[in-house]
Design a protein around this motif. Structure first.
Motif, short mmCIF file in Angstrom:
data_model
loop_
_atom_site.label_atom_id
_atom_site.label_comp_id
_atom_site.label_asym_id
_atom_site.label_seq_id
_atom_site.Cartn_x
_atom_site.Cartn_y
_atom_site.Cartn_z
N ASP A 81 4.38 6.23 0.44
CA ASP A 81 5.69 5.76 0.89
C ASP A 81 5.83 4.30 0.48
OD1 ASP A 81 8.15 5.72 2.05
OD2 ASP A 81 7.48 6.26 4.07
N THR A 82 6.95 3.69 0.84
CA THR A 82 7.17 2.27 0.59
C THR A 82 7.60 1.60 1.88
OG1 THR A 82 9.46 2.71 -0.08
CG2 THR A 82 7.81 2.59 -1.84
N ASP A 83 7.27 0.32 2.03
CA ASP A 83 7.68 -0.41 3.23
C ASP A 83 9.07 -1.01 3.02
OD1 ASP A 83 7.35 -2.56 1.54
OD2 ASP A 83 5.55 -3.33 2.52
N ALA A 84 9.50 -1.85 3.98
CA ALA A 84 10.85 -2.40 3.94
C ALA A 84 11.09 -3.27 2.71
CB ALA A 84 11.11 -3.21 5.21
N ARG B 32 7.18 -2.15 -1.16
CA ARG B 32 5.78 -2.11 -1.58
C ARG B 32 5.17 -0.76 -1.24
NH1 ARG B 32 4.31 -7.62 1.48
NH2 ARG B 32 5.30 -6.33 3.11
N ILE C 106 2.84 2.03 0.20
CA ILE C 106 1.93 2.12 1.35
C ILE C 106 1.56 3.57 1.57
CG2 ILE C 106 2.85 0.07 2.51
CD1 ILE C 106 4.44 1.98 4.31
N ARG D 136 1.28 6.44 4.47
CA ARG D 136 1.80 6.71 5.80
C ARG D 136 1.19 8.00 6.36
NH1 ARG D 136 6.02 4.39 7.98
NH2 ARG D 136 6.85 3.72 5.95
#
Length: 526
Positions: free
Chosen positions: A450-453, A456, A458, A460
Motif C-alpha cells: 500500500d502507500t501512505d498519505a 510512500r 508501505i 499493511r
C-alpha cells in the motif's frame, strides 16, 4: 414646578443623544463593472424614512449615458432604497447614482439631524455593464456535444462580430492551439432561431457559432468568451473578464461484444446471453438484422422483449443456450449507422469471431441451506450435477486421488440438531475471518502493499477473510460417512442431470459435496 423641570431636562438629554449619532450610507451597489444590472441598492446605517408613506422621495438620482435611467425608485424598508430598471441594462452602458441635494432624513428619530452634515458616507457612485457577456448557452456547462456541434449563445446585448471572431475560441484536449469560434449565419441561423422560438427583437442578442474544426471523439473542450469583445451599442466598451464553459465531445459510435465467462481468458458460457452493445442508439430495424452465425447451420437473429416497442435500441442479445465448444461470428448489416447518421468507427472488427466453451460445472442442492425430504419410499435428496460426476464416483472408479466426495452426517440429539442448524446457516454462501474459522493465530492476517498519505510504499496488515465454499465442515468429522452414488454411469464429461442422494434412515442429516473440478471453476486458487 420641580416635576416640569425634570421632564424638560429628560427631553433635552434625549435630543442631545440623537444628535450625536449621524446617519451614514453603509452600502451601495452595483459599483465598478457588472455584466447584468437590473437594480440599484443603497443601505443606510439607521432609519431615515417613515416606512409605509407612499409619498417618500427618492434619495438618489440615477443617470445612464447622460440621460435619466428608465426605471423607478422605491423603499424596501426604512433603511434600504432600491431603484429598479425597466429592463436589464445592455452591455456598454455607464451609469451614475448621485445623492439629491434637497433630500434629508425625514423620520422622527432623525428630526434633530438636519442639514448635510447629518448624512455621512459616499454621496455618488458609478458602475458600467462592461462588454457583452454570455447569459446562457446551449449545450450548457458540462454538456455532451457532437463532433461538429453548433452552439446557441445568448448575450446580455449585441456584440461586434469582428471582436467575437478575434477574441472567442475553443480549447480542445490534445490540440495545442486555439480553434477560432466561427459565427454561423444565413438560412441555418434562421432555422435554429425559429426552432427555438426566439423573437426578432431578441435575435440581435443571439449568436450561432461552432468551433473551427471537427472535434475529436471523447475530448474535453472549453468554449472561451475572452477579453476584448466589444458591445455593439458602444464599441469602446469591451469585456475585461473571460467566461469559460467546459464541455465533452461524445464518444465515437462503436459496437462492443460481451458475454459471461468463467475467467477473463476463457470462452463464453453457452448457457448465458451473448450481447452486442452500441455506444449510441440505432434503428430497431437495423438491430434486427444483426446475426450470430455458427460455423455451419442457420444464423441466429437477436431476441427482443415483446413488451418493448421502442423504435431505437442500444443493444441486442442472442438466444440461449448455445452449443458447447462451438465457434460463432457476429455479423452486422452493411452501412450500419447510429441515429445521428454516423458510421461504425470499429466496423473493421466485424464479422467478429467468438466461441463458446464447455458449460460450467454444477453441484447444487435442490434446497439450501435447509430442505425437507419425504420419509420412506426410497427417500432421495435431489442434487443437480453437470461436469462433476467423475469427481463423485466411488474411489475405485475415481479419475484421481483428488476426486471429490459426498459426505453425510446423521444427527442424533436435539442439541446436535440445533447446533448444526445454526452452523450451516452461518457458513451458507458467505465469508468468515480466519479467526472465526478457528485457524491458528499466525494465519489471521495477510500483508498487502500500500502507500501512505505521502505516497510512500508501505506494508499493511489486512484481516484475512475466507470464502466458506473453501471450507469443509465434515472432512474431519468422525461421525460423517461417505455416500456413494452408484447411479452415476456413462461417459465423461456428463451433461446436466438431476440425481438422488439416498437417505435410508429418518432424521436430520448434514450433507456436503466436495468437487475439485467445481472448485477450480469457481475459485481463484486450486
Amino acid at each position: 414646578m420641580k416635576k416640569n423641570f425634570a421632564v424638560a431636562l429628560a427631553a433635552g438629554l434625549s435630543f442631545v443623544g440623537l444628535a450625536a449619532h449621524a446617519v451614514s450610507i453603509v452600502a451601495a451597489s452595483p459599483q465598478g463593472e457588472v455584466a447584468q444590472v437590473r437594480q440599484v441598492t443603497v443601505k443606510f446605517s439607521a432609519s431615515v424614512v417613515a416606512f409605509g408613506d407612499p409619498r417618500l422621495a427618492d434619495p438618489f438620482s440615477v443617470v445612464c449615458e447622460g440621460k435619466p435611467a428608465a426605471g423607478a425608485g422605491r423603499w424596501a424598508s426604512d433603511r434600504v432604497w432600491l431603484y429598479d430598471f425597466r429592463e436589464a441594462l445592455p452591455p456598454g452602458t455607464r451609469c451614475t447614482a448621485k445623492l439629491r441635494t434637497e433630500w434629508k432624513p425625514a423620520t422622527a428619530a432623525s428630526a434633530a439631524t438636519t442639514g448635510a452634515a447629518a448624512l455621512t458616507g459616499p454621496s455618488e457612485f458609478s458602475f458600467s455593464t462592461g462588454g457583452p457577456a454570455i447569459v446562457s448557452m446551449q449545450p450548457g456547462e458540462g454538456g455532451e456535444i457532437e463532433e461538429d456541434q453548433h452552439f446557441l449563445i445568448r448575450l446580455n446585448g449585441p456584440a461586434v462580430e469582428a471582436s467575437v471572431l478575434a477574441n472567442a475560441w475553443c480549447e480542445v484536449e490534445g490540440i495545442g492551439e486555439r480553434l477560432p469560434l466561427r459565427l454561423v449565419g444565413g438560412e441555418l441561423r434562421e432555422q435554429l432561431l425559429k426552432a427555438r422560438r426566439i423573437a426578432k427583437d431578441q435575435a440581435a442578442r443571439v449568436l450561432v457559432a461552432r468551433c473551427d474544426r471537427t472535434l475529436p471523439n471523447g475530448a474535453a473542450v472549453r468554449l472561451v468568451w475572452g477579453k476584448g469583445i466589444a458591445a455593439a451599442a458602444n464599441p469602446q466598451v469591451v469585456t475585461s473578464i473571460e467566461q469559460r464553459f467546459r464541455l465533452h465531445v461524445r464518444a465515437a459510435f462503436t459496437a462492443e461484444f460481451s458475454c459471461e465467462r468463467e475467467k477473463a481468458s476463457a470462452p463464453c458460457l453457452p448457457i448465458r446471453p451473448m450481447t452486442l452493445r452500441f455506444s449510441a442508439p440505432i434503428a430497431r430495424e437495423l438491430a434486427a438484422q444483426v446475426r450470430l452465425a455458427p460455423a455451419s447451420g442457420d444464423a441466429l437473429a437477436p431476441v427482443f422483449d415483446k413488451d418493448d416497442k421502442a423504435v431505437e435500441v442500444s443493444e441486442v442479445a442472442f438466444p440461449k443456450p448455445l452449443a458447447e465448444n462451438a465457434p460463432y461470428s457476429v455479423v452486422l448489416p452493411r452501412e450500419l449507422k447510429d441515429n445521428a447518421g454516423r458510421p461504425l468507427a470499429n466496423a473493421a472488427s466485424f464479422p467478429l469471431k467468438v466461441s463458446t466453451g464447455a458449460a460450467p460445472p454444477i453441484a447444487k442442492f435442490a434446497a439450501a441451506p435447509f430442505g425437507i425430504v419425504e420419509r420412506d419410499a426410497d427417500a432421495m435428496l435431489p442434487v443437480t450435477l453437470r461436469h462433476v460426476q467423475s469427481d463423485l464416483r466411488p474411489p475405485a472408479a475415481a479419475a484421481s486421488a483428488g476426486a471429490g466426495q459426498v459426505r453425510v452426517k446423521r444427527l442424533q440429539s436435539d442439541a446436535d440438531i440445533l447446533a448444526w442448524y445454526a452452523k450451516v446457516q452461518k457458513y451458507h454462501e458467505t465469508q468468515l475471518t480466519a479467526e472465526e474459522l478457528g485457524l491458528p493465530k499466525s494465519q489471521w492476517f495477510t500483508t498487502e502493499d500500500d502507500t501512505d498519505a505521502k505516497g510512500r510504499p508501505i506494508k499493511r496488515k489486512v484481516e484475512r477473510r475466507i470464502g466458506t465454499r473453501e471450507i469443509s465442515l465434515l472432512a474431519g468429522d468422525s461421525g460423517a460417512r461417505r455416500l456413494d452414488l452408484p447411479q452415476l454411469a456413462g461417459g465423461d464429461p456428463r451433461p446436466f442431470e438431476v440425481v438422488g442422494l439416498p437417505l435410508t434412515e429418518p432424521g436430520y442429516h448434514v450433507v456436503e459435496i466436495e468437487s475439485l473440478r467445481l472448485g477450480q471453476s469457481l475459485l481463484d486458487k486450486r
